[in-house]
Write an enzyme that holds these catalytic residues in place. Structure first.
Site, PDB file in Angstrom:
ATOM      1  N   ARG A  74      16.803  93.426  81.607  1.00 58.33           N
ATOM      2  CA  ARG A  74      17.211  93.895  80.880  1.00 58.33           C
ATOM      3  C   ARG A  74      18.451  94.407  81.556  1.00 58.33           C
ATOM      4  NH1 ARG A  74      11.599  95.398  80.390  1.00 58.33           N
ATOM      5  NH2 ARG A  74      10.813  94.394  79.034  1.00 58.33           N
ATOM      6  N   LYS A  96      32.751  91.910  75.641  1.00 63.06           N
ATOM      7  CA  LYS A  96      31.934  91.481  74.449  1.00 63.06           C
ATOM      8  C   LYS A  96      31.856  89.643  75.219  1.00 63.06           C
ATOM      9  CE  LYS A  96      34.870  92.014  69.970  1.00 63.06           C
ATOM     10  NZ  LYS A  96      35.304  90.857  69.298  1.00 63.06           N
ATOM     11  N   GLU A 140      46.831  83.865  73.168  1.00 62.26           N
ATOM     12  CA  GLU A 140      46.569  85.203  73.365  1.00 62.26           C
ATOM     13  C   GLU A 140      47.382  85.744  73.808  1.00 62.26           C
ATOM     14  OE1 GLU A 140      43.933  86.227  72.449  1.00 62.26           O
ATOM     15  OE2 GLU A 140      42.413  84.571  72.676  1.00 62.26           O
ATOM     16  N   LYS A 185      45.200  95.254  76.031  1.00 56.04           N
ATOM     17  CA  LYS A 185      43.493  95.166  75.564  1.00 56.04           C
ATOM     18  C   LYS A 185      42.510  96.540  75.988  1.00 56.04           C
ATOM     19  CE  LYS A 185      39.392  92.838  75.019  1.00 56.04           C
ATOM     20  NZ  LYS A 185      39.149  91.332  74.866  1.00 56.04           N
ATOM     21  N   GLU A 187      34.255  97.325  68.579  1.00 53.53           N
ATOM     22  CA  GLU A 187      34.949  97.131  67.079  1.00 53.53           C
ATOM     23  C   GLU A 187      33.972  97.551  65.286  1.00 53.53           C
ATOM     24  OE1 GLU A 187      35.315  92.819  68.061  1.00 53.53           O
ATOM     25  OE2 GLU A 187      35.037  92.216  65.277  1.00 53.53           O
ATOM     26  N   ARG A 193      39.687  97.810  66.998  1.00 52.72           N
ATOM     27  CA  ARG A 193      39.456  95.937  67.955  1.00 52.72           C
ATOM     28  C   ARG A 193      39.433  94.863  67.345  1.00 52.72           C
ATOM     29  NH1 ARG A 193      35.095  95.259  72.984  1.00 52.72           N
ATOM     30  NH2 ARG A 193      35.761  93.229  73.655  1.00 52.72           N
ATOM     31  N   ASN A 233      41.475  89.932  67.076  1.00 50.39           N
ATOM     32  CA  ASN A 233      41.292  88.991  66.669  1.00 50.39           C
ATOM     33  C   ASN A 233      42.284  88.087  65.568  1.00 50.39           C
ATOM     34  OD1 ASN A 233      38.237  88.581  67.627  1.00 50.39           O
ATOM     35  ND2 ASN A 233      37.844  90.519  66.491  1.00 50.39           N
ATOM     36  N   HIS A 266      42.019  84.369  64.470  1.00 51.83           N
ATOM     37  CA  HIS A 266      40.347  83.732  64.887  1.00 51.83           C
ATOM     38  C   HIS A 266      39.559  83.437  63.888  1.00 51.83           C
ATOM     39  CE1 HIS A 266      42.416  85.597  68.665  1.00 51.83           C
ATOM     40  NE2 HIS A 266      40.683  85.322  69.765  1.00 51.83           N
ATOM     41  N   HIS A 323      38.225  80.534  64.312  1.00 50.49           N
ATOM     42  CA  HIS A 323      36.927  80.059  64.985  1.00 50.49           C
ATOM     43  C   HIS A 323      36.162  78.575  63.710  1.00 50.49           C
ATOM     44  CE1 HIS A 323      36.071  83.388  67.026  1.00 50.49           C
ATOM     45  NE2 HIS A 323      36.551  82.864  67.589  1.00 50.49           N
ATOM     46  N   HIS A 370      40.471  76.878  72.455  1.00 47.73           N
ATOM     47  CA  HIS A 370      39.801  78.029  71.411  1.00 47.73           C
ATOM     48  C   HIS A 370      41.407  78.744  71.201  1.00 47.73           C
ATOM     49  CE1 HIS A 370      38.535  81.679  70.517  1.00 47.73           C
ATOM     50  NE2 HIS A 370      39.901  82.428  71.542  1.00 47.73           N
TER      51      HIS A 370
HETATM   52  P1  NAD Z   1      37.080  77.643  79.222  1.00 46.07           P
HETATM   53  O1  NAD Z   1      36.591  78.113  79.725  1.00 46.07           O
HETATM   54  O2  NAD Z   1      37.273  76.159  78.942  1.00 46.07           O
HETATM   55  O3  NAD Z   1      38.353  76.767  80.517  1.00 46.07           O
HETATM   56  C1  NAD Z   1      38.873  75.964  80.184  1.00 46.07           C
HETATM   57  C2  NAD Z   1      38.994  74.629  81.226  1.00 46.07           C
HETATM   58  O4  NAD Z   1      39.577  74.982  81.774  1.00 46.07           O
HETATM   59  C3  NAD Z   1      37.695  74.168  82.073  1.00 46.07           C
HETATM   60  O5  NAD Z   1      37.574  72.980  81.450  1.00 46.07           O
HETATM   61  C4  NAD Z   1      37.325  75.087  82.767  1.00 46.07           C
HETATM   62  O6  NAD Z   1      36.441  74.360  83.960  1.00 46.07           O
HETATM   63  C5  NAD Z   1      38.878  74.743  83.047  1.00 46.07           C
HETATM   64  N1  NAD Z   1      39.263  75.856  84.693  1.00 46.07           N
HETATM   65  C6  NAD Z   1      39.510  76.816  84.860  1.00 46.07           C
HETATM   66  N2  NAD Z   1      40.285  77.681  85.308  1.00 46.07           N
HETATM   67  C7  NAD Z   1      41.098  76.390  85.349  1.00 46.07           C
HETATM   68  C8  NAD Z   1      41.337  76.305  86.655  1.00 46.07           C
HETATM   69  N3  NAD Z   1      42.546  77.634  87.679  1.00 46.07           N
HETATM   70  N4  NAD Z   1      42.015  75.397  87.698  1.00 46.07           N
HETATM   71  C9  NAD Z   1      41.821  74.166  87.441  1.00 46.07           C
HETATM   72  N5  NAD Z   1      40.713  74.106  86.022  1.00 46.07           N
HETATM   73  C10 NAD Z   1      40.772  74.828  85.130  1.00 46.07           C
HETATM   74  O7  NAD Z   1      38.148  78.196  78.409  1.00 46.07           O
HETATM   75  P2  NAD Z   1      38.897  79.519  77.840  1.00 46.07           P
HETATM   76  O8  NAD Z   1      39.915  78.886  77.126  1.00 46.07           O
HETATM   77  O9  NAD Z   1      39.264  79.865  79.506  1.00 46.07           O
HETATM   78  O10 NAD Z   1      37.976  80.159  77.322  1.00 46.07           O
HETATM   79  C11 NAD Z   1      37.564  79.955  76.041  1.00 46.07           C
HETATM   80  C12 NAD Z   1      36.440  80.765  75.836  1.00 46.07           C
HETATM   81  O11 NAD Z   1      36.902  82.682  75.795  1.00 46.07           O
HETATM   82  C13 NAD Z   1      36.075  80.874  74.158  1.00 46.07           C
HETATM   83  O12 NAD Z   1      34.769  80.640  74.287  1.00 46.07           O
HETATM   84  C14 NAD Z   1      35.706  81.692  73.701  1.00 46.07           C
HETATM   85  O13 NAD Z   1      35.492  82.681  72.624  1.00 46.07           O
HETATM   86  C15 NAD Z   1      35.943  82.779  74.491  1.00 46.07           C
HETATM   87  N6  NAD Z   1      37.022  84.234  74.448  1.00 46.07           N
HETATM   88  C16 NAD Z   1      35.932  85.080  74.268  1.00 46.07           C
HETATM   89  C17 NAD Z   1      36.878  86.028  74.385  1.00 46.07           C
HETATM   90  C18 NAD Z   1      36.326  87.761  74.299  1.00 46.07           C
HETATM   91  O14 NAD Z   1      36.533  88.654  74.568  1.00 46.07           O
HETATM   92  N7  NAD Z   1      34.738  87.534  75.446  1.00 46.07           N
HETATM   93  C19 NAD Z   1      37.930  86.284  74.357  1.00 46.07           C
HETATM   94  C20 NAD Z   1      38.728  85.355  73.828  1.00 46.07           C
HETATM   95  C21 NAD Z   1      37.750  83.999  74.504  1.00 46.07           C
HETATM   96  N1  GLY Z   2      38.705  88.626  72.183  1.00 47.32           N
HETATM   97  C1  GLY Z   2      38.431  89.755  71.405  1.00 47.32           C
HETATM   98  C2  GLY Z   2      38.098  90.887  71.988  1.00 47.32           C
HETATM   99  O1  GLY Z   2      37.540  91.706  72.782  1.00 47.32           O
HETATM  100  O2  GLY Z   2      37.587  91.873  70.999  1.00 47.32           O
END
Ligand code: NAD
Ligand code: GLY
Length: 367
Positions: free
Chosen positions: A118, A140, A182, A224, A234, A238, A242, A245, A249, A262
């Site tokens: 939890r 998020k 971003e 942010k 949100e 907030r 997006n 997005h 998406h 992404h």
């Molecule tokens: P990812 O986590 O898939 O990483 C991208 C690639 O880079 C992967 O292959 C990873 O293994 C590699 N990698 C990571 N760090 C590295 C490093 N230092 N050196 C070499 N390789 C490395 O992708 P991302 O772009 O970081 O994240 C995308 C995800 O984030 C999506 O799922 C998206 O929905 C999510 N997201 C969430 C929020 C939120 O607010 N929570 C906001 C934006 C995106």
């Molecule tokens: N990436 C959008 C948010 O965090 O609200």
């Protein structure tokens, strides 16, 4: 090292930004209350940075959980393997999860922390530019569903965010560009002077210049943190984070998770939001082209997949999390540096945006 704060009352937390902060125990130990911790990472990042992080946790009993790499693994089955490892190693409520990786690892680890017994503490150690400027901040967390991106999740804040810019040296170029989508977003939605700064520094950022990266990350995280501090869940503001997005998406879901990064999908989605803002008479053509040129200079696509039809977009956009009471809401720009969230647009304008020829524009602008 630079420090920012996300102000959320008793759930406030610091963001540490600097080179080699991964090796600094002081960024971690004050946020790990119990004897045990679990680092969640993936098979790409583990050989590069896992030991460095373990070395920064002296005196802690650490479980390492190494997930398969990729957006396609951001799902229930892989989430379950985190719980399997925690239970196997008898982690109790005093444990702390540490997400070492990009947004995929960060979102999944945060969600695991929100659910495990939890709710247990967690720390974000983002290793992609995208996760350093966006996903690690704001709480998020979640996983994908085959029918929609990030559809299962929770708002759950970390205890701290530790951003080591030196890890970006090993990040593939395409991933760095995805992160820049971003970064550019913040300029477009709320900070026109930052857009000017980005126009001056985009090449340096692409060449992984440490000073420029720290500046861009700090300004992005500050933007942010401001928005999240005002509207954590949100209820309104907030949603501006997006920009691009809802269209993006739809691209990710339609193409299959992982086919488009992404950040790439967000860039093409941003081009669509810019198009619609122009059609509504809010942005001039010159302003739109200025924004598109910056995306192109960042190495990003400004055209969605050619085969996607307006119906394909509508199928996925209809289940976007910004849909309220069946009404689609979009983030658009009133001007460069000012976003608005609105459902007040004629349907035919949206249809025109969904059927516009972005490839031709990309060729014209030299993509
Ligand atoms: P990812 O986590 O898939 O990483 C991208 C690639 O880079 C992967 O292959 C990873 O293994 C590699 N990698 C990571 N760090 C590295 C490093 N230092 N050196 C070499 N390789 C490395 O992708 P991302 O772009 O970081 O994240 C995308 C995800 O984030 C999506 O799922 C998206 O929905 C999510 N997201 C969430 C929020 C939120 O607010 N929570 C906001 C934006 C995106
Ligand atoms: N990436 C959008 C948010 O965090 O609200």
């Amino acid at each position: 090292m630079r420090t920012l704060n996300v102000n959320l009352g008793e759930r406030s937390y610091p963001i540490y930004i600097g080179q080699n902060v991964l090796a600094d125990s002081h960024c971690f130990l004050p946020y790990i209350k119990g004897r045990k911790a679990a680092i969640v990472t993936n098979e790409t990042i583990a050989p590069l940075y896992l030991q460095r992080l373990i070395d920064s946790l002296p005196g802690k009993d650490v479980t390492s959980i190494v997930l398969p790499d990729g957006e396609a693994y951001k799902n229930w089955e892989v989430l379950q393997t985190i719980f399997d490892a925690l239970l196997r190693d008898r982690h109790d409520r005093s444990t702390t999860l540490i997400a070492l990786g990009g947004g995929v690892v960060g979102d999944m680890t945060g969600f695991a922390a929100a659910c495990y017994q939890r709710g247990v503490a967690f720390i974000q150690v983002p290793t992609t530019l995208l996760s350093q400027v966006d996903s690690s901040v704001g709480g998020k967390t979640g996983i994908n569903h085959p029918l929609g991106k990030n559809m299962i999740g929770a708002f759950y804040q970390p205890k701290s965010v530790v951003i080591d810019t030196s890890v970006l040296k090993t990040l593939p170029e395409k991933e760095l560009s995805a992160g820049l989508a971003e970064v550019i977003k913040y300029g477009l939605i709320c900070d026109e002077p930052f857009l000017v700064w980005l126009e001056e520094h985009i090449e340096r950022l692409r060449h992984v210049d440490p000073e420029s990266l720290i500046e861009a990350i700090e300004r992005s995280c500050a933007a942010k943190a401001d928005v999240v501090g005002t509207d954590e869940r949100e209820a309104g503001l907030r949603a501006i984070l997006n920009l691009g997005h809802t269209f993006g998406h739809a691209i990710e879901s339609h193409q299959g998770y992982g086919a488009w990064l992404h950040g790439e999908a967000v860039a093409a989605g941003t081009a669509m939001a810019l198009d619609m803002s122009c059609r509504l008479g809010w942005l001039s053509e010159a302003q739109r082209q200025r924004a598109l040129r910056l995306l192109i200079r960042a190495g990003l696509p400004i055209a969605p997949p050619g085969e996607m039809t307006p119906d394909d977009f509508m199928k996925y956009m209809a289940i976007d999390k910004k849909v309220l009471d069946g009404q689609l809401r979009l983030v658009l720009l009133k001007q460069l540096g000012e976003a608005v969230v609105t459902s007040d647009f004629p349907y035919n304008i949206l249809k025109d945006t969904l059927s516009a020829d972005y490839q031709a524009l990309a060729e014209q602008l030299g993509d």
